[in-house]
Each structure stands twice: as C-alpha cells, then as structure tokens.
Design a protein around this motif. Structure first.
Motif, short mmCIF file in Angstrom:
data_model
loop_
_atom_site.label_atom_id
_atom_site.label_comp_id
_atom_site.label_asym_id
_atom_site.label_seq_id
_atom_site.Cartn_x
_atom_site.Cartn_y
_atom_site.Cartn_z
N VAL A 1 27.51 57.73 19.38
CA VAL A 1 26.85 58.98 19.74
C VAL A 1 27.93 60.04 19.96
O VAL A 1 28.79 59.88 20.82
N CYS A 2 27.89 61.10 19.17
CA CYS A 2 28.94 62.11 19.25
C CYS A 2 28.75 63.03 20.46
O CYS A 2 27.74 62.97 21.17
N ASP A 3 29.72 63.88 20.67
CA ASP A 3 29.76 64.78 21.83
C ASP A 3 28.54 65.69 21.87
O ASP A 3 27.92 66.00 20.85
N ILE A 4 28.22 66.14 23.07
CA ILE A 4 27.06 67.00 23.31
C ILE A 4 27.53 68.23 24.10
O ILE A 4 28.17 68.10 25.13
N HIS A 5 27.21 69.41 23.58
CA HIS A 5 27.58 70.65 24.26
C HIS A 5 26.31 71.26 24.86
O HIS A 5 25.42 71.69 24.12
N LEU A 6 26.23 71.30 26.18
CA LEU A 6 25.10 71.90 26.88
C LEU A 6 25.58 73.13 27.64
O LEU A 6 26.60 73.07 28.33
N ASP A 7 24.86 74.23 27.50
CA ASP A 7 25.22 75.41 28.27
C ASP A 7 25.04 75.14 29.76
O ASP A 7 24.15 74.35 30.15
N PRO A 8 25.85 75.75 30.61
CA PRO A 8 25.73 75.53 32.06
C PRO A 8 24.31 75.83 32.54
O PRO A 8 23.69 76.82 32.16
N GLY A 9 23.81 74.94 33.37
CA GLY A 9 22.48 75.12 33.93
C GLY A 9 21.37 74.49 33.11
O GLY A 9 20.25 74.33 33.62
N GLY B 1 27.75 75.01 17.32
CA GLY B 1 28.19 76.12 18.14
C GLY B 1 29.50 76.73 17.69
O GLY B 1 29.81 77.88 18.02
N SER B 2 30.28 75.98 16.92
CA SER B 2 31.56 76.50 16.44
C SER B 2 31.41 77.39 15.23
O SER B 2 32.38 78.02 14.78
N GLY B 3 30.21 77.44 14.68
CA GLY B 3 30.00 78.23 13.48
C GLY B 3 30.11 77.43 12.20
O GLY B 3 29.75 77.91 11.12
#
Length: 334
Positions: free
Chosen positions: A82-90, A61-63
């Motif tokens: 297990v590395c970080d997970i970025h989930l969009d809201p909802g 997501g950072s490009g």
C-alpha cells in the motif's frame, strides 16, 4: 551447503496506488522490484503490477499522473504494498478507501504478505489490521494515529516494523522508506545476494557493506504443531534466559532429538539458530531506538560476552553493532 532450486514462477507484487498517493513510491517500487530476479544468484523473480481501484490515469498532488496496470478485480497477488497517502490537515480518514480495504482484506485472508510504505499504514489502520500491534509510518502521522487509531502503538522512529500476523504484515516509516521495503522484499524472497546487487545497481541501502543490515530473520511459518507454538510463545518473552534451548526442550515434554526435529520442521530453524535470530532482532531494535552501550545491549539480549555478541551480530547482520547503529541514526535523521 546445498543450493536451493530456483523457482520458475515469479511472485506477483501488487503495488496499490490510492487517489491520495504520490508518484515516487508506486513507480520507484515498480522499477526496483521489476529488476529483482535477474541476477545470477537470485532465488526467484518478482513481478510488480501497479494496481488501483480505478484503472484510468489520474493526477496526483504533485501534478504528475499515475496510470494503473490493473484494477482490484484481478487475481490475488503474493505480496501487496500500500503506497503513501497524502491527507490535508484536518481531513479524517474515517470511511475512506472502502474498496481498497476490502481488497487488502481478501489478501490478508489468503495469507498474502501485506506491506505499507510510509503513510500507507493509515489504510491498514483504518481497516483495523493494526489494532493491538506496533506500526511504523511517517512521523507527521503521529497525531492522526493518536486521535483515530488509539489501539495502534505508533512507532515513528522505526524504518521497518513487523506489525504481526507471523511476519505477514509489514509497515515502514519515512518518505523514502519504500526503498528499504523494496530491499527487504528482495532480500526475503530473492536472496541476500540479489538484494546486494539491487542496492548497488540503484545506489540505495548499505552500499559500503556487502550484506544488508535490514535483512531480518525469516518470520515463523504458520504450522499446526501446538507444542512448538507454545514454546515459541514462551521464547518471545524469555529469549534472554540462560540455556533457552534446554528450557524449550523441557517445556515441550519431548526427547531432545524429537524436539529439535519437530522444531526445525515447524519453523525452518534449528532451535539455537532461532534463539540467536530473535536475540539479534531485539538487539537491532535497541540499537535503532536507544542510547544503551553495546555491552549493555549484549547482556540484555542474553550474551554475557560482548566480544562473542559482536562477532555473532556481524556474522548475521553483515556489519558491526556500532556500524548498524550509525547507519540507522543517519537514516532516521534523513
């Protein structure tokens, strides 16, 4: 004190990057852990490997991009992160990461150490591994845990949390908690001196103090001694009791010398050291999470003499209780 022989083979650390992971934790962990073991006092080296379900390079997501070194079909690692997970809201995590979850479960069944950095705890929760336990993660995940994982006790104030399985399941909270996790792993497997060297080299952790407050007690070994296991279970709820070692001996039904010998063989600790370690660990949690006076904390964990408690705390943790509290408040605010 005799020196421990230095193992010749490194421990493999599989750093799991998900499609939703960023780049900071995977590459940061790889660089720091890859340096561990090179110091003259290191007990053993670590061998980090960047792993993903798909081995092709993928954008985040950072490009920026992540290029895994290995897929999930390789051999079992000693340690998994297990590395970080970025989930969009909802977005719901339900049904996601099935291949990665199966891979993590294989490691759990093989008694590997499994850790998560920041929001990577969501994968462990989705796998059902955190049910009935406490877990740390980024504070922004509080609603997600409440809605999807009600069986997990979410602890957003924690930086590092033992989430069960006799210390073989570790979760961390905060975007940069992967640094704390890296130092914890180095301290646990490479030794405190090596963790101190790495902290100074990368300017992370407690650089102003020689020893590292995050270096907690080595977790209980897996063993088959039922009498000792019963005593350990009892002590978990009674560590603040007066004369706990005498009570442990009585509960075991063994002669004192026999009990101490079997306890050390099963846990790696002398009974009094085990009690002190448990008390100090509880004191650290109280200092991290509450406003209680240090004198009151000393009494709560079993020490009626606050001066003795302060001396013991500093000897085991490397800083005073007040310094430890200040450090963790600043780190939490950051």
């Amino acid at each position: 004190m005799p020196t421990r022989p230095k193992p010749t083979s490194p421990l493999t650390v599989a750093i799991l990057a998900l499609p939703e992971s960023g780049t900071m934790a995977p590459y940061g962990l790889h660089e720091i852990l890859g340096e561990a073991g090179r110091g003259p006092k290191a007990l053993r080296p670590l061998n980090p490997v960047l792993v993903a379900a798909e081995t092709r390079t993928h954008a985040t997501g950072s490009g920026l991009s992540v290029t895994p070194q290995q897929g999930l079909a390789g051999g079992l690692a000693d340690i998994v992160v297990v590395c970080d997970i970025h989930l969009d809201p909802g977005l719901s995590p339900a049904g996601r990461w099935r291949r990665e979850i199966a891979w993590v479960r294989r490691h759990i069944e093989a008694e590997a150490l499994v850790c998560s950095a920041c929001s990577g705890a969501v994968l462990l929760a989705e796998a059902g591994l955190l049910d009935g336990t406490e877990a740390a993660s980024h504070w922004i995940m509080a609603d997600l845990f409440r809605d999807h994982y009600p069986k997990v006790t979410f602890r957003p104030e924690r930086i590092l949390c033992d989430s069960g399985r006799a210390g073989r399941l570790i979760t961390t909270g905060g975007a940069t908690s992967w640094q704390d996790l890296a130092l914890y792993l180095i301290g646990r497997f490479c030794g405190a001196e090596e963790a101190t060297r790495i902290a100074r080299l990368f300017l992370i952790g407690d650089r102003g103090h020689g020893q590292l407050p995050f270096a907690s007690m080595a977790r209980p070994r897996q063993h088959g001694n039922a009498a000792i296991a019963d005593v350990q279970t009892w002590l978990a709820d009674n560590y603040a009791a007066p004369n706990p070692v005498a009570a442990m001996v009585a509960r075991s039904g063994m002669a004192e010398r026999t009990f101490k010998r079997q306890f050390k063989a099963a846990t790696g600790y002398a009974p009094v050291d085990y009690v002190q370690a448990m008390r100090i660990e509880e004191a650290k949690q109280m200092l991290e999470t509450g406003p209680d006076a240090i004198e009151d904390i000393a009494v709560a964990v079993g020490y009626g003499d606050p001066t003795f408690f302060r001396k013991l705390f500093r000897r085991r943790v490397g800083v005073t209780p007040a310094q430890y509290r200040q450090r963790n408040r600043l780190r939490t605010l950051g």
